[in-house]
Enzyme design. Structure first.
Site, PDB file in Angstrom:
ATOM      1  N   GLU A 192      40.197  44.434  44.822  1.00 24.76           N
ATOM      2  CA  GLU A 192      40.265  45.586  43.910  1.00 24.76           C
ATOM      3  C   GLU A 192      39.058  46.507  44.075  1.00 24.76           C
ATOM      4  OE1 GLU A 192      41.075  44.420  39.845  1.00 24.76           O
ATOM      5  OE2 GLU A 192      40.334  46.333  39.059  1.00 24.76           O
ATOM      6  N   LYS A 201      39.724  39.905  31.470  1.00 23.29           N
ATOM      7  CA  LYS A 201      40.099  40.084  32.872  1.00 23.29           C
ATOM      8  C   LYS A 201      38.961  40.790  33.598  1.00 23.29           C
ATOM      9  CE  LYS A 201      42.401  42.032  36.509  1.00 23.29           C
ATOM     10  NZ  LYS A 201      42.014  43.156  37.385  1.00 23.29           N
ATOM     11  N   ASP A 257      36.951  26.900  43.363  1.00 19.67           N
ATOM     12  CA  ASP A 257      38.310  26.902  42.819  1.00 19.67           C
ATOM     13  C   ASP A 257      38.379  27.897  41.657  1.00 19.67           C
ATOM     14  OD1 ASP A 257      40.650  26.336  41.453  1.00 19.67           O
ATOM     15  OD2 ASP A 257      40.465  24.163  41.644  1.00 19.67           O
ATOM     16  N   HIS A 269      37.437  55.400  39.686  1.00 20.13           N
ATOM     17  CA  HIS A 269      38.492  54.961  40.606  1.00 20.13           C
ATOM     18  C   HIS A 269      38.873  56.092  41.556  1.00 20.13           C
ATOM     19  CE1 HIS A 269      39.483  50.951  39.481  1.00 20.13           C
ATOM     20  NE2 HIS A 269      39.649  51.240  38.217  1.00 20.13           N
TER      21      HIS A 269
HETATM   22  C1  MEV Z   1      40.488  46.194  35.547  1.00 26.04           C
HETATM   23  O1  MEV Z   1      40.615  45.313  36.651  1.00 26.04           O
HETATM   24  C2  MEV Z   1      39.601  45.604  34.479  1.00 26.04           C
HETATM   25  C3  MEV Z   1      39.478  46.426  33.206  1.00 26.04           C
HETATM   26  O2  MEV Z   1      40.791  46.694  32.685  1.00 26.04           O
HETATM   27  C4  MEV Z   1      38.665  45.620  32.233  1.00 26.04           C
HETATM   28  C5  MEV Z   1      38.618  46.206  30.832  1.00 26.04           C
HETATM   29  O3  MEV Z   1      39.549  46.906  30.442  1.00 26.04           O
HETATM   30  O4  MEV Z   1      37.628  45.887  30.139  1.00 26.04           O
HETATM   31  C6  MEV Z   1      38.860  47.771  33.475  1.00 26.04           C
END
Ligand code: MEV
Length: 472
Positions: free
Chosen positions: A128, A312, A328, A426
């Protein structure tokens, strides 16, 4: 430091300009010779700063050379970095079943990390865009506040033994605890090497589960210090060895014998404090940004839908280091998310608040079951090189680096979300990728990117036109 080797860069860039050249052995050796001529690395006590301004603007070959020098990589390790050598089909064949090939991903380096006063370059394997840049940027902010402060538990894993069909679960629990010393000694007999290294079985705990779909059962926990291993094999072996003994004393029947990925006796913590002025943007004061970040945290703390995305972001960083070091990542993910739900409600893995002086303070505390010995960490050539770049000397240190990276990654995401939004960054990266695809490099690359952003036209055809125009 780098200026001294400035005369080398054209040579390296020439190699990079034709990527095919790196795939031929003779060219590879020329490249390696070039890298070797850069001043030899310093010893660890003189480890240079990981603050490498403009690192991202360098070419791939330059970055590889800088990191090789920084980490003191040997020739064979440099060939691994460049993909000239690496995991062979033969090695892959011995890792999993039905192998038909290998699969590669980008290996990036996050810069600027200062953890407990020590500089680190962080190898990250991830598909990513923005993850490596985000971690580097956040680490620079944290550095302004003195860097990350980390700590960790002893590397104690939990093995679970499920005991069924006992007359009385509580009586069985007492029977197990009565032979605790014998169980610990038996567990230790399975892995004398780890015991010699200072690890081994630490404790036994019993957990009666009275209401399950299969009726009452007794769960026996074996707590085992696995030292620098991830520990799954050691703990599973010990649990399998203890099972018949537990059946004998309880008169019950053992079903599962397996480690728990909720490794909550093996927690690592990272903390940081960032002065507000460092966080100010053109539009927002430092105090506004601190408030926005604390509000973003409050959202994740209160709402599982947001917590999943927030977390995430944390795992974007931790997984990338986990994969780079051959660990892992599913185990890491399982433990981290289960820990985030330990109160019975899934919530934010991290915490963010403002202290009395208006500084932004952050903390991330998670189970981190990773190792430096065994598994792919030793077998995968790139994982070995990644560990060398990191320069960690124990699984605990690796775990601490990983939570620092997780906290940085989380900060990068919520800072962006609470200010400009993440799309701006991005789109800049996307513009850069398009400009490279259109054949731009160096200063031209920068100009093409800026022009596309200014026009709001971030497309390959526009990048190609701009390359022509600006070259002309
Ligand atoms: C994207 O890979 C991760 C985010 O969505 C984390 C977040 O929203 O805090 C940008």
């Amino acid at each position: 430091m780098l200026a001294a080797s400035g005369d080398l860069w054209p040579e390296l860039i020439a190699f990079e300009s034709d990527s095919r050249v790196l795939s031929t052995p003779s060219a590879a050796h020329l490249y390696i010779d070039a890298v070797q001529r850069i001043k030899r690395p310093m010893s660890d006590t003189q480890r240079p700063s990981s603050r490498l301004p403009g690192f991202f603007k360098r070419s791939l070959a330059e970055r590889a050379a800088i990191v090789s020098q920084w980490a003191g990589l040997e020739t064979d390790e440099q060939t691994v970095l460049l993909g000239i050598s690496g995991l062979t089909p033969n090695q892959a064949e011995h890792m999993i079943e039905n192998v038909i090939g290998t699969y590669t991903l980008p290996l990036g380096i996050a810069v600027n990390f200062l953890i407990n006063g020590r500089d680190y370059l962080i190898p990250m394997v991830v598909e990513e865009a923005s993850v490596v840049a985000g971690a580097s940027y956040a680490a620079r902010l944290v550095r302004a506040g003195g860097g990350f402060v980390t700590s960790s538990d002893d590397p104690v894993m939990i093995g679970q033994i499920q005991v069924l069909d006992v007359d009385d679960v509580y009586v069985a629990a007492g029977q197990v605890m009565a032979i605790k010393d014998r169980l610990l000694a038996e567990a230790n007999s399975r892995d004398p090497v780890i015991v010699e290294l200072g690890g081994g079985a630490r404790d036994v705990e019993v957990r009666p589960l009275m209401e399950t779909p299969a009726g009452p059962m007794l769960i026996v926990h074996l707590l085992y210090d696995v030292r620098d291993a991830m520990g799954a094999n050691t703990v599973n072996t010990a649990c399998e060895h203890l099972a018949p003994i537990i059946e004998e004393v309880t008169g019950g029947r053992v079903n599962l014998r397996i480690l728990s990925n909720l490794a909550d006796r093996r927690l690592a913590t990272a903390e940081c404090t960032i002065p507000p002025d460092v966080l100010a943007t053109d539009e927002l004061s430092g105090a506004d940004v601190v408030r926005g970040i604390v509000e973003a945290y409050a959202f994740a703390a209160a709402d599982p839908y947001r917590a999943a995305t927030h977390n995430k972001g944390v795992m974007n960083g931790m997984d990338a280091v986990c994969i780079a070091t051959g660990n892992d990542w599913r185990a890491l993910e399982a433990g981290a998310h289960a820990y985030a739900a330990r109160s019975g409600r899934y919530t934010s893995m991290s915490e963010w608040w403002a202290d009395g002086e208006g500084n932004l303070c952050g903390r991330l505390k998670l189970p981190v079951a990773v190792g430096m010995v065994g598994g792919a960490t030793r077998v995968h050539p790139t994982a070995r090189v990644a560990l060398k770049i990191l320069g960690v000397s124990s699984a605990r240190e690796l775990a601490e680096v990983m939570v620092a990276v997780g906290l940085a990654q989380n900060l990068a995401a919520i800072r962006a979300l609470a200010t400009t939004g993440i799309q701006a960054g991005h789109m800049r990266l996307h513009a850069r990728q398009l400009a490279i695809a259109a054949g731009a490099s160096g200063e031209l690359l920068q100009r093409v990117v800026e022009a596309m952003i200014a026009e709001g036209a971030i497309r390959l055809d526009r990048a190609q036109e701009l390359v022509k125009e600006l070259r002309g």
